[in-house]
Design a protein around this motif. Structure first.
Motif, short mmCIF file in Angstrom:
data_model
loop_
_atom_site.label_atom_id
_atom_site.label_comp_id
_atom_site.label_asym_id
_atom_site.label_seq_id
_atom_site.Cartn_x
_atom_site.Cartn_y
_atom_site.Cartn_z
N MET A 1 2.08 0.56 2.05
CA MET A 1 1.38 1.78 2.41
C MET A 1 1.91 2.94 1.56
SD MET A 1 0.83 2.13 6.46
CE MET A 1 0.55 0.51 7.12
N PRO A 2 1.03 3.83 1.12
CA PRO A 2 1.49 4.97 0.33
C PRO A 2 2.32 5.92 1.17
CG PRO A 2 -0.84 5.16 0.87
CD PRO A 2 -0.39 3.83 1.35
N LYS A 3 3.07 6.81 0.46
CA LYS A 3 3.90 7.77 1.17
C LYS A 3 3.06 8.62 2.12
CE LYS A 3 7.46 11.16 0.64
NZ LYS A 3 8.43 11.79 -0.17
N GLU A 4 2.01 9.25 1.62
CA GLU A 4 1.05 9.94 2.48
C GLU A 4 -0.26 10.05 1.74
OE1 GLU A 4 1.93 12.81 5.48
OE2 GLU A 4 0.63 14.25 4.50
N SER A 5 -1.32 9.67 2.38
CA SER A 5 -2.63 9.68 1.76
C SER A 5 -3.66 10.14 2.78
CB SER A 5 -2.95 8.26 1.27
OG SER A 5 -4.29 8.17 0.89
N TRP A 6 -4.35 11.22 2.47
CA TRP A 6 -5.43 11.70 3.34
C TRP A 6 -6.73 11.10 2.85
CZ3 TRP A 6 -4.74 14.63 7.65
CH2 TRP A 6 -3.47 15.16 7.83
N VAL A 7 -7.29 10.22 3.65
CA VAL A 7 -8.57 9.62 3.28
C VAL A 7 -9.68 10.62 3.53
CG1 VAL A 7 -10.15 7.72 3.78
CG2 VAL A 7 -7.70 7.33 3.84
N LEU A 8 -9.62 11.29 4.66
CA LEU A 8 -10.64 12.26 5.02
C LEU A 8 -10.04 13.30 5.96
CD1 LEU A 8 -13.66 13.22 5.32
CD2 LEU A 8 -13.81 11.65 7.26
N GLU A 9 -10.32 14.54 5.68
CA GLU A 9 -9.98 15.62 6.60
C GLU A 9 -11.23 16.48 6.67
OE1 GLU A 9 -6.24 18.45 7.37
OE2 GLU A 9 -7.08 18.61 5.36
N LYS A 10 -11.87 16.47 7.82
CA LYS A 10 -13.17 17.13 7.96
C LYS A 10 -13.16 18.08 9.14
CE LYS A 10 -17.71 17.49 7.39
NZ LYS A 10 -18.11 18.57 6.56
N GLU A 11 -13.44 19.35 8.84
CA GLU A 11 -13.65 20.29 9.94
C GLU A 11 -14.99 19.96 10.57
OE1 GLU A 11 -13.09 24.42 9.11
OE2 GLU A 11 -11.34 24.02 7.85
N PRO B 1 -17.85 20.80 14.07
CA PRO B 1 -18.27 21.85 15.00
C PRO B 1 -17.52 21.75 16.33
CG PRO B 1 -19.98 20.17 14.78
CD PRO B 1 -18.91 19.84 13.79
N HIS B 2 -17.49 22.85 17.05
CA HIS B 2 -16.81 22.88 18.35
C HIS B 2 -17.39 21.81 19.26
CE1 HIS B 2 -14.30 26.32 17.69
NE2 HIS B 2 -15.34 26.99 17.21
N PRO B 3 -16.58 21.16 20.05
CA PRO B 3 -15.20 21.48 20.40
C PRO B 3 -14.16 20.85 19.47
CG PRO B 3 -15.90 19.66 21.75
CD PRO B 3 -17.08 20.06 20.89
N TYR B 4 -14.60 20.21 18.40
CA TYR B 4 -13.66 19.56 17.49
C TYR B 4 -12.98 20.58 16.59
CZ TYR B 4 -16.04 15.40 19.02
OH TYR B 4 -16.57 14.42 19.81
N LYS B 5 -11.71 20.39 16.39
CA LYS B 5 -10.97 21.18 15.41
C LYS B 5 -10.96 20.44 14.08
CE LYS B 5 -7.12 23.28 16.28
NZ LYS B 5 -7.40 24.65 15.95
N LEU B 6 -10.66 19.12 14.17
CA LEU B 6 -10.45 18.36 12.95
C LEU B 6 -10.62 16.88 13.22
CD1 LEU B 6 -9.46 18.97 10.01
CD2 LEU B 6 -7.17 18.47 10.82
N LEU B 7 -11.16 16.19 12.25
CA LEU B 7 -11.21 14.73 12.24
C LEU B 7 -10.46 14.32 10.98
CD1 LEU B 7 -12.60 12.06 13.34
CD2 LEU B 7 -14.32 12.49 11.57
N HIS B 8 -9.47 13.45 11.12
CA HIS B 8 -8.72 13.08 9.93
C HIS B 8 -8.37 11.60 9.93
CE1 HIS B 8 -5.15 13.88 12.54
NE2 HIS B 8 -5.89 14.90 12.93
N LEU B 9 -8.56 10.99 8.77
CA LEU B 9 -8.16 9.62 8.52
C LEU B 9 -6.99 9.73 7.54
CD1 LEU B 9 -11.69 8.13 7.69
CD2 LEU B 9 -10.62 8.31 9.92
N LEU B 10 -5.86 9.13 7.88
CA LEU B 10 -4.73 9.24 6.98
C LEU B 10 -3.84 8.02 7.06
CD1 LEU B 10 -1.74 10.06 8.45
CD2 LEU B 10 -3.07 12.08 8.99
N SER B 11 -3.06 7.84 6.00
CA SER B 11 -2.03 6.81 5.94
C SER B 11 -0.73 7.50 5.57
CB SER B 11 -2.36 5.76 4.87
OG SER B 11 -3.49 5.02 5.24
N ARG B 12 0.34 7.08 6.22
CA ARG B 12 1.67 7.63 5.93
C ARG B 12 2.65 6.48 5.78
NH1 ARG B 12 1.59 12.11 10.70
NH2 ARG B 12 0.99 13.90 9.44
N GLY B 13 3.60 6.67 4.89
CA GLY B 13 4.71 5.74 4.80
C GLY B 13 5.70 6.09 5.89
#
Length: 184
Positions: free
Chosen positions: A1-11, A13-25
């Motif tokens: 797995m990579p050290k840190e990789s953001w696949v998707l970070e998407k703002e 609409p309310h009530p959501y603040k953020l949707l994020h797909l990520l990989s971390r070492g």
């Protein structure tokens, strides 16, 4: 797995603040808290979440729901991947109200079916986020949150099943007469 990789970070609409797909070492995140609901769905690897006196060991297919204001820390020895959903804690939206009713403490549940929804989200990212796919992202996020509430809910009895709630009668099952907003 990579050290840190953001696949998707998407703002979103309310009530959501953020949707994020990520990989971390391997990493450690010291104790902290948020003013919003945090849902973490582990899609690969292992993640340890410490919240209050509880320590949760998560692996692929497990979901962790953390209420607002709860101090927690994260650690992964070998790395992990996740789908994260951050939702506002405001009571004027139905999903945060449901979370508040059903989830009263940090909660973990295993639901490998969530990985199928994750794959669909990854597919949307792979083909590009358009106006239509952004609407699909919101729909998938709603489905994920509702599924998490259904599978992780701390309430044994569904109050709505006994109520005379009707979406057109104005008798919402919670005290928020301004819902839905005119902007929908």
């Amino acid at each position: 797995m990579p050290k840190e990789s953001w696949v998707l970070e998407k703002e979103m609409p309310h009530p959501y603040k953020l949707l994020h797909l990520l990989s971390r070492g391997a990493f450690q995140l010291p104790p902290h808290s948020h003013s919003f609901w945090q849902i973490i769905i582990v899609t690969e690897g292992r993640l340890t979440v410490s919240a209050g006196p509880d320590v949760f060991e998560l692996c692929a297919g497990m979901v962790h729901i953390l209420p607002p204001g709860m101090e927690h820390s994260l650690e992964s020895v070998e790395g992990y991947s996740q789908l994260g959903i951050d939702l506002e804690a405001e009571d004027r939206y139905p999903l945060p109200v449901l979370l508040k009713q059903y989830i009263r403490e940090p909660t973990v549940h295993s639901d490998r079916g969530l990985l199928e929804i994750y794959a669909e989200l990854e597919g949307i990212y792979h083909y590009g986020v358009t106006q239509l796919s952004a609407a699909r992202l919101v729909n998938l996020a709603d489905s994920l949150v509702l599924r998490c509430i259904e599978t992780c809910g701390a309430v044994q009895h569904d109050r709505w099943a006994e109520s005379s709630w009707s979406p057109n009668a104005g008798n919402l099952p919670y005290p928020h007469p301004e819902w839905p907003p005119d902007s929908l």
